[in-house]
Design a protein around this motif. Structure first.
Motif, PDB file in Angstrom:
ATOM      1  N   GLN A 170       8.265 -20.737  21.323  1.00 51.26           N
ATOM      2  CA  GLN A 170       8.079 -21.415  22.606  1.00 51.26           C
ATOM      3  C   GLN A 170       8.874 -22.702  22.694  1.00 51.26           C
ATOM      4  O   GLN A 170       9.483 -22.997  23.715  1.00 51.26           O
ATOM      5  CB  GLN A 170       6.604 -21.778  22.758  1.00 51.26           C
ATOM      6  N   ARG A 171       8.858 -23.501  21.634  1.00 48.31           N
ATOM      7  CA  ARG A 171       9.465 -24.832  21.701  1.00 48.31           C
ATOM      8  C   ARG A 171      10.950 -24.847  21.402  1.00 48.31           C
ATOM      9  O   ARG A 171      11.636 -25.794  21.740  1.00 48.31           O
ATOM     10  CB  ARG A 171       8.776 -25.782  20.708  1.00 48.31           C
ATOM     11  N   SER A 172      11.448 -23.810  20.720  1.00 50.42           N
ATOM     12  CA  SER A 172      12.869 -23.856  20.352  1.00 50.42           C
ATOM     13  C   SER A 172      13.631 -22.586  20.727  1.00 50.42           C
ATOM     14  O   SER A 172      14.858 -22.602  20.779  1.00 50.42           O
ATOM     15  CB  SER A 172      13.007 -24.072  18.835  1.00 50.42           C
ATOM     16  N   GLY A 183      13.078 -35.459  16.995  1.00 51.38           N
ATOM     17  CA  GLY A 183      13.269 -34.333  17.914  1.00 51.38           C
ATOM     18  C   GLY A 183      13.268 -34.721  19.377  1.00 51.38           C
ATOM     19  O   GLY A 183      14.167 -34.347  20.128  1.00 51.38           O
ATOM     20  N   GLN A 184      12.279 -35.537  19.776  1.00 50.51           N
ATOM     21  CA  GLN A 184      12.156 -35.865  21.209  1.00 50.51           C
ATOM     22  C   GLN A 184      13.312 -36.731  21.696  1.00 50.51           C
ATOM     23  O   GLN A 184      13.799 -36.551  22.815  1.00 50.51           O
ATOM     24  CB  GLN A 184      10.850 -36.610  21.453  1.00 50.51           C
ATOM     25  N   THR A 185      13.737 -37.682  20.855  1.00 48.52           N
ATOM     26  CA  THR A 185      14.859 -38.551  21.234  1.00 48.52           C
ATOM     27  C   THR A 185      16.102 -37.709  21.475  1.00 48.52           C
ATOM     28  O   THR A 185      16.816 -37.867  22.471  1.00 48.52           O
ATOM     29  CB  THR A 185      15.151 -39.567  20.093  1.00 48.52           C
ATOM     30  N   ALA A 201      21.235 -25.703  20.145  1.00 48.77           N
ATOM     31  CA  ALA A 201      20.327 -26.689  19.554  1.00 48.77           C
ATOM     32  C   ALA A 201      18.883 -26.289  19.765  1.00 48.77           C
ATOM     33  O   ALA A 201      18.045 -26.427  18.868  1.00 48.77           O
ATOM     34  CB  ALA A 201      20.570 -28.058  20.170  1.00 48.77           C
ATOM     35  N   ASN A 202      18.597 -25.831  20.971  1.00 49.72           N
ATOM     36  CA  ASN A 202      17.240 -25.490  21.366  1.00 49.72           C
ATOM     37  C   ASN A 202      17.357 -24.751  22.698  1.00 49.72           C
ATOM     38  O   ASN A 202      18.052 -25.209  23.595  1.00 49.72           O
ATOM     39  CB  ASN A 202      16.419 -26.790  21.543  1.00 49.72           C
ATOM     40  N   MET A 203      16.679 -23.612  22.824  1.00 52.16           N
ATOM     41  CA  MET A 203      16.790 -22.801  24.048  1.00 52.16           C
ATOM     42  C   MET A 203      16.373 -23.599  25.281  1.00 52.16           C
ATOM     43  O   MET A 203      16.910 -23.419  26.363  1.00 52.16           O
ATOM     44  CB  MET A 203      15.912 -21.556  23.887  1.00 52.16           C
TER      45      MET A 203
HETATM   46  C1  LIG Z   1      12.134 -30.358  17.495  1.00 52.76           C
HETATM   47  C2  LIG Z   1      11.564 -29.908  18.836  1.00 52.76           C
HETATM   48  C3  LIG Z   1      11.625 -28.401  18.969  1.00 52.76           C
HETATM   49  C4  LIG Z   1      10.120 -30.353  18.929  1.00 52.76           C
HETATM   50  O1  LIG Z   1       9.605 -29.971  20.180  1.00 52.76           O
HETATM   51  P1  LIG Z   1       8.825 -31.028  21.080  1.00 52.76           P
HETATM   52  O2  LIG Z   1       8.371 -30.308  22.253  1.00 52.76           O
HETATM   53  O3  LIG Z   1       9.713 -32.215  21.291  1.00 52.76           O
HETATM   54  O4  LIG Z   1       7.622 -31.381  20.124  1.00 52.76           O
HETATM   55  P2  LIG Z   1       6.954 -32.812  19.905  1.00 52.76           P
HETATM   56  O5  LIG Z   1       7.645 -33.501  18.791  1.00 52.76           O
HETATM   57  O6  LIG Z   1       6.837 -33.510  21.226  1.00 52.76           O
HETATM   58  O7  LIG Z   1       5.516 -32.384  19.435  1.00 52.76           O
HETATM   59  C5  LIG Z   1       4.629 -31.743  20.337  1.00 52.76           C
HETATM   60  C6  LIG Z   1       3.396 -31.350  19.583  1.00 52.76           C
HETATM   61  O8  LIG Z   1       3.692 -30.303  18.659  1.00 52.76           O
HETATM   62  C7  LIG Z   1       3.333 -30.688  17.340  1.00 52.76           C
HETATM   63  N1  LIG Z   1       4.342 -30.185  16.429  1.00 52.76           N
HETATM   64  C8  LIG Z   1       5.465 -30.794  16.000  1.00 52.76           C
HETATM   65  N2  LIG Z   1       6.144 -29.983  15.186  1.00 52.76           N
HETATM   66  C9  LIG Z   1       5.452 -28.843  15.104  1.00 52.76           C
HETATM   67  C10 LIG Z   1       5.636 -27.634  14.437  1.00 52.76           C
HETATM   68  N3  LIG Z   1       6.716 -27.411  13.670  1.00 52.76           N
HETATM   69  N4  LIG Z   1       4.726 -26.660  14.597  1.00 52.76           N
HETATM   70  C11 LIG Z   1       3.624 -26.847  15.369  1.00 52.76           C
HETATM   71  N5  LIG Z   1       3.397 -27.985  16.021  1.00 52.76           N
HETATM   72  C12 LIG Z   1       4.288 -28.963  15.900  1.00 52.76           C
HETATM   73  C13 LIG Z   1       3.299 -32.192  17.352  1.00 52.76           C
HETATM   74  O9  LIG Z   1       2.415 -32.670  16.368  1.00 52.76           O
HETATM   75  C14 LIG Z   1       2.791 -32.475  18.734  1.00 52.76           C
HETATM   76  O10 LIG Z   1       1.385 -32.295  18.754  1.00 52.76           O
HETATM   77  P3  LIG Z   1       0.447 -33.230  19.635  1.00 52.76           P
HETATM   78  O11 LIG Z   1       0.872 -32.985  21.056  1.00 52.76           O
HETATM   79  O12 LIG Z   1      -0.902 -32.739  19.321  1.00 52.76           O
HETATM   80  O13 LIG Z   1       0.745 -34.614  19.176  1.00 52.76           O
HETATM   81  C15 LIG Z   1      12.367 -30.542  19.993  1.00 52.76           C
HETATM   82  O14 LIG Z   1      12.094 -31.919  20.079  1.00 52.76           O
HETATM   83  C16 LIG Z   1      13.830 -30.341  19.867  1.00 52.76           C
HETATM   84  O15 LIG Z   1      14.313 -29.237  19.874  1.00 52.76           O
HETATM   85  N6  LIG Z   1      14.600 -31.429  19.838  1.00 52.76           N
HETATM   86  C17 LIG Z   1      16.011 -31.367  19.755  1.00 52.76           C
HETATM   87  C18 LIG Z   1      16.389 -30.872  18.433  1.00 52.76           C
HETATM   88  C19 LIG Z   1      17.832 -30.658  18.302  1.00 52.76           C
HETATM   89  O16 LIG Z   1      18.453 -30.194  19.190  1.00 52.76           O
HETATM   90  N7  LIG Z   1      18.319 -31.006  17.151  1.00 52.76           N
HETATM   91  C20 LIG Z   1      19.619 -30.779  16.769  1.00 52.76           C
HETATM   92  C21 LIG Z   1      20.510 -31.529  17.629  1.00 52.76           C
HETATM   93  S1  LIG Z   1      22.029 -31.097  17.156  1.00 52.76           S
END
Ligand SMILES: CC(C)(COP(=O)(O)OP(=O)(O)OC[C@H]1O[C@@H](n2cnc3c(N)ncnc32)[C@H](O)[C@@H]1OP(=O)(O)O)[C@@H](O)C(=O)NCCC(=O)NCCS
Length: 348
Positions: free
Chosen positions: A53-55, A238-240, A275-277
């Motif tokens: 879901q998140r990636s 991740g969020q930044t 990087a992320n879908m």
């Molecule tokens: C890493 C990434 C997928 C995280 O997704 P996100 O939606 O930002 O997740 P958040 O850090 O806001 O965390 C959201 C919730 O999930 C939880 N969480 C974090 N990592 C988790 C994981 N691996 N599994 C389950 N839950 C997780 C957090 O604790 C948080 O919980 P809370 O709401 O209860 O506090 C996303 O930030 C991302 O893809 N960022 C860019 C990464 C990227 O492109 N990197 C390479 C660049 S080249």
């Protein structure tokens, strides 16, 4: 070449600099081992569902322990040269984009050139993380257009599994291993549009190796350490990174299309860094990309392979008939630095 005299001083002889360049061939290599989200979740508190879901990542590939960035680069580069229809002796320069070649020095490119039996070309590495391949394409374009060389081998390759902390919930599921390569050569028509690029060094801590090599020295010098040497894995806010990619990179992508004299509906493919879908989906919206333009979604099966992701995704689209040979593709890389580069290219 031309030589002229002005004001009594002999002017330097320079290359003519009025040629065009394009990508003549692309190649890709994915390591054999498929790593599922379940396997990743053995080490972090997460789930297959959350990761998908998140990636958007379902699986990624990890290289064998004894498989190096040079091995992977060789496979991708060999395919790119074959497909370009040139002989390997014609390669005049090798640009290798990687942040996971595990030697500070020497660079990976000259070792690869030797391994492949190239004719002692100029060979150097560039460190521009996930934007490395697009930086390499820009340099190769300028090198060919200015007459410095006729054919440049550009490679994006990463063995990120070596630099990932498998216990880090914020990054363990993102990264994968692989290599992608392009041969850039002389062309009758322009095949690489202007590059829009830049950096945001004030956010250099957003994705970074945890400790510098020199930070590790005291630990290495301690006799009889039983807990091993601390490893400088990559960490990520991740969020930044997510916010930066979504809000700041879309305008760069739009500008790259404009700079090439096109509109988004004239594109034949959109190949953003994988990087992320969700970042890809947000960019599609910001670009107002028409539905008929195919979009690379290689991240689902390949993960985020940093410098390798764009050439891997583009060659998959061509191989699977999802994008047309000879069509125009917008490619944009962004990552640690923070740095970015985008350009429209004519696909081989
Ligand atoms: C890493 C990434 C997928 C995280 O997704 P996100 O939606 O930002 O997740 P958040 O850090 O806001 O965390 C959201 C919730 O999930 C939880 N969480 C974090 N990592 C988790 C994981 N691996 N599994 C389950 N839950 C997780 C957090 O604790 C948080 O919980 P809370 O709401 O209860 O506090 C996303 O930030 C991302 O893809 N960022 C860019 C990464 C990227 O492109 N990197 C390479 C660049 S080249």
């Amino acid at each position: 070449m031309s030589t002229t005299r002005k004001g009594g001083r002999k002017q330097l002889t320079v290359h003519r600099g009025d040629r065009h360049a394009r990508i003549l061939g692309l190649g890709g290599y994915r390591p054999e081992r498929v790593v599922t989200n379940e396997e990743i979740c053995q080490f972090i508190d997460s789930s297959d569902e959350w990761i998908q879901q998140r990636s958007g990542i379902i699986t990624r590939r990890f290289a064998r322990e004894d498989e190096t960035v040079i091995d992977m680069a060789e496979a991708a580069a060999t395919q790119a040269i074959e497909r370009a229809g040139i002989s390997k002796e014609q390669i005049g320069a090798v640009i290798m984009a990687t942040v996971s070649h595990p030697f500070q020095t020497p660079a990976a490119a000259p070792i690869l050139a030797d391994r492949m039996g190239l004719a002692h070309p100029a060979a150097f590495d560039i460190s521009a993380a996930c934007a490395g391949y697009c930086h390499g394409i820009s340099l190769a374009n300028d090198m060919v257009r200015s007459g410095t060389v006729d054919h440049v081998l550009v490679i994006g390759v990463e063995k990120l599994s070596d630099f990932t902390d498998k216990y880090d919930r914020g990054s363990a599921f993102i990264f994968g291993d692989g290599a992608g390569a392009a041969v850039v050569g002389v062309s009758d028509t322009p095949g690489i549009g202007p590059t829009l690029w830049g950096s945001l060094g004030e956010q250099s801590d957003a994705i970074t190796q945890r400790e510098s090599w020199t930070d590790l020295r005291p630990a290495m010098e301690e006799p009889g350490r039983e807990d091993g040497i601390p490893w400088p894995a990559f960490t990520m806010q991740g969020q930044t990174v997510f916010r930066w990619a979504v809000f700041s990179m879309a305008p760069v992508a739009v500008a790259a299309v404009e700079a090439a004299g096109l509109t988004p509906d004239e594109l034949d493919a959109f190949v953003p860094h994988q990087a992320n879908m969700r970042i890809t989906d947000a960019m599609i919206k910001a670009l107002k990309l028409p539905e008929h333009v195919p979009v690379a979604r290689d991240i689902a099966e390949t993960g985020n392979t940093s410098a390798a992701s764009i050439p891997l995704a583009m060659s998959r689209m061509l191989d699977e008939g999802e994008a047309p040979h000879g069509g125009y593709a917008l490619q944009i890389g962004f990552g640690a630095g923070l740095v970015y580069a985008a350009q429209v290219v004519q696909m081989p």
